[in-house]
Scaffold this motif. Sequence first.
Motif, PDB file in Angstrom:
ATOM      1  N   ARG A  64       1.156   9.841  -0.055  1.00 18.76           N
ATOM      2  CA  ARG A  64       0.302   8.668  -0.197  1.00 18.76           C
ATOM      3  C   ARG A  64       1.031   7.517  -0.877  1.00 18.76           C
ATOM      4  O   ARG A  64       0.590   6.363  -0.816  1.00 18.76           O
ATOM      5  CB  ARG A  64      -0.959   9.039  -0.982  1.00 18.76           C
ATOM      6  CG  ARG A  64      -2.164   8.137  -0.686  1.00 18.76           C
ATOM      7  CD  ARG A  64      -3.448   8.710  -1.251  1.00 18.76           C
ATOM      8  NE  ARG A  64      -3.315   9.103  -2.637  1.00 18.76           N
ATOM      9  CZ  ARG A  64      -3.671  10.285  -3.119  1.00 18.76           C
ATOM     10  NH1 ARG A  64      -4.167  11.208  -2.315  1.00 18.76           N
ATOM     11  NH2 ARG A  64      -3.538  10.562  -4.395  1.00 18.76           N
ATOM     12  N   PRO A  98       6.712   3.013   9.571  1.00 15.28           N
ATOM     13  CA  PRO A  98       6.158   2.024   8.638  1.00 15.28           C
ATOM     14  C   PRO A  98       6.089   2.510   7.192  1.00 15.28           C
ATOM     15  O   PRO A  98       5.860   1.693   6.287  1.00 15.28           O
ATOM     16  CB  PRO A  98       4.759   1.749   9.215  1.00 15.28           C
ATOM     17  CG  PRO A  98       4.928   1.957  10.681  1.00 15.28           C
ATOM     18  CD  PRO A  98       5.848   3.155  10.774  1.00 15.28           C
ATOM     19  N   LEU A 154      -0.232  -8.560  13.326  1.00 16.26           N
ATOM     20  CA  LEU A 154      -0.624  -8.288  11.945  1.00 16.26           C
ATOM     21  C   LEU A 154      -2.102  -8.593  11.734  1.00 16.26           C
ATOM     22  O   LEU A 154      -2.835  -7.799  11.139  1.00 16.26           O
ATOM     23  CB  LEU A 154       0.231  -9.128  10.993  1.00 16.26           C
ATOM     24  CG  LEU A 154      -0.135  -9.063   9.509  1.00 16.26           C
ATOM     25  CD1 LEU A 154       0.044  -7.653   8.975  1.00 16.26           C
ATOM     26  CD2 LEU A 154       0.713 -10.057   8.718  1.00 16.26           C
ATOM     27  N   GLY A 201       1.754   5.139   2.034  1.00 16.51           N
ATOM     28  CA  GLY A 201       0.743   4.784   3.022  1.00 16.51           C
ATOM     29  C   GLY A 201      -0.432   5.738   2.985  1.00 16.51           C
ATOM     30  O   GLY A 201      -0.640   6.464   2.011  1.00 16.51           O
ATOM     31  N   SER A 207       0.696   8.384  16.044  1.00 17.32           N
ATOM     32  CA  SER A 207       1.267   7.570  14.969  1.00 17.32           C
ATOM     33  C   SER A 207       2.769   7.740  14.811  1.00 17.32           C
ATOM     34  O   SER A 207       3.460   6.811  14.375  1.00 17.32           O
ATOM     35  CB  SER A 207       0.569   7.899  13.645  1.00 17.32           C
ATOM     36  OG  SER A 207       0.626   9.281  13.365  1.00 17.32           O
ATOM     37  N   ALA A 209       1.611   6.037   8.041  1.00 18.08           N
ATOM     38  CA  ALA A 209       0.473   6.909   8.365  1.00 18.08           C
ATOM     39  C   ALA A 209       1.036   8.315   8.502  1.00 18.08           C
ATOM     40  O   ALA A 209       1.880   8.564   9.370  1.00 18.08           O
ATOM     41  CB  ALA A 209      -0.206   6.464   9.658  1.00 18.08           C
ATOM     42  N   ARG A 238      -5.100  -5.977  10.768  1.00 11.89           N
ATOM     43  CA  ARG A 238      -5.856  -6.128   9.524  1.00 11.89           C
ATOM     44  C   ARG A 238      -7.359  -6.185   9.779  1.00 11.89           C
ATOM     45  O   ARG A 238      -8.148  -5.592   9.044  1.00 11.89           O
ATOM     46  CB  ARG A 238      -5.389  -7.380   8.789  1.00 11.89           C
ATOM     47  CG  ARG A 238      -6.077  -7.601   7.457  1.00 11.89           C
ATOM     48  CD  ARG A 238      -5.327  -8.581   6.594  1.00 11.89           C
ATOM     49  NE  ARG A 238      -4.039  -8.054   6.197  1.00 11.89           N
ATOM     50  CZ  ARG A 238      -3.102  -8.778   5.569  1.00 11.89           C
ATOM     51  NH1 ARG A 238      -3.317 -10.044   5.285  1.00 11.89           N
ATOM     52  NH2 ARG A 238      -1.952  -8.224   5.235  1.00 11.89           N
ATOM     53  N   ILE A 262      -8.527  -2.649  10.491  1.00  6.06           N
ATOM     54  CA  ILE A 262      -8.557  -1.817   9.293  1.00  6.06           C
ATOM     55  C   ILE A 262      -9.748  -2.159   8.410  1.00  6.06           C
ATOM     56  O   ILE A 262     -10.417  -1.275   7.865  1.00  6.06           O
ATOM     57  CB  ILE A 262      -7.232  -1.962   8.503  1.00  6.06           C
ATOM     58  CG1 ILE A 262      -6.087  -1.288   9.263  1.00  6.06           C
ATOM     59  CG2 ILE A 262      -7.362  -1.372   7.101  1.00  6.06           C
ATOM     60  CD1 ILE A 262      -4.716  -1.572   8.687  1.00  6.06           C
ATOM     61  N   LYS A 284       5.947   0.869   3.090  1.00 13.87           N
ATOM     62  CA  LYS A 284       4.744   1.290   2.364  1.00 13.87           C
ATOM     63  C   LYS A 284       3.454   1.114   3.160  1.00 13.87           C
ATOM     64  O   LYS A 284       2.377   0.952   2.586  1.00 13.87           O
ATOM     65  CB  LYS A 284       4.642   0.537   1.024  1.00 13.87           C
ATOM     66  CG  LYS A 284       5.886   0.578   0.155  1.00 13.87           C
ATOM     67  CD  LYS A 284       6.251   2.000  -0.250  1.00 13.87           C
ATOM     68  CE  LYS A 284       7.396   2.020  -1.248  1.00 13.87           C
ATOM     69  NZ  LYS A 284       8.693   1.624  -0.697  1.00 13.87           N
ATOM     70  N   THR A 285       3.542   1.140   4.484  1.00 13.93           N
ATOM     71  CA  THR A 285       2.338   1.066   5.322  1.00 13.93           C
ATOM     72  C   THR A 285       2.330   2.229   6.315  1.00 13.93           C
ATOM     73  O   THR A 285       1.894   2.077   7.458  1.00 13.93           O
ATOM     74  CB  THR A 285       2.263  -0.276   6.079  1.00 13.93           C
ATOM     75  OG1 THR A 285       3.475  -0.476   6.813  1.00 13.93           O
ATOM     76  CG2 THR A 285       2.050  -1.430   5.130  1.00 13.93           C
TER      77      THR A 285
END
Length: 274
Positions: free
Chosen positions: A153, A124, A211, A156, A174, A131, A215, A218, A128-129
Amino acid sequence: MKQRILGFIGGGNMAGSLIGGLIADGYAPADIWVSDPDPAKLKELASRFGVHTDPDNERVAEQADILILAVKPQILQAVAAAMADRVQRRRPLVISIAAGITESALERWLGGSLAIVRCMPNTPALVKTGATALHANPRTTAEHRNQAEAILRAVGLTVWVDQEAALDAVTALSGSGPAYFFLVMEAMEAAAVELGLERATARLLTQQTALGAARIAIESEEPPAALRERVTSPGGTTERAILAFERGDLRGLVKTAMRAAAERAAELSAQLGS
């Protein structure tokens, strides 16, 4: 992060994602160098980002204050050995995103006595998502850690682990984890089609549900168990489905699968770092 010259050895998808994230955060393209044996890939990176490109790893290593190793683990030993003399002269911070290559092996291949941060990002990061877990060897300073964290960073979130061996567990969680969720999504989509939905509708609802659940998790301070209980009404449809999962020992299956992934990560580290 104070501007440093970054040298990427390898210009593949992960390197491209990191470069794009850094430039979006304000990093100067003029301070980024990339090497890769594929001329088309270098041309694309230069056109897209305005960075310096060179097919020669050693020339890029000569420029770098921070050297990011983004090549396949199977070829990293040969790549590292070929530029070891240049790296020893320059003595950059070395950041490795090559899965399974231990810090001790990498330091040995590069000639020794280097600050090294080993990272385990996941796919991911390409959107830009990501881990990413990081581990620093004893030669890294607080500034080195800040530099490495700032770079990763850009694609992500980042976390540090105290023991390098913990990266095997990170790989099982992950690193391999996106595939687990894709498998669940695949199964949900297929089941929905069998229940009568059109495939396009089943896929879209599956994707948006995944999704939305992520969300909520998170943004909430509650653990997943509490979130699950909140949407599981007694005697309702969700409870019936959860009971079916529990009868099938979903938790035990997940534990077995992740243990297998962690064991394989340890095996690969031993093989690739020998």
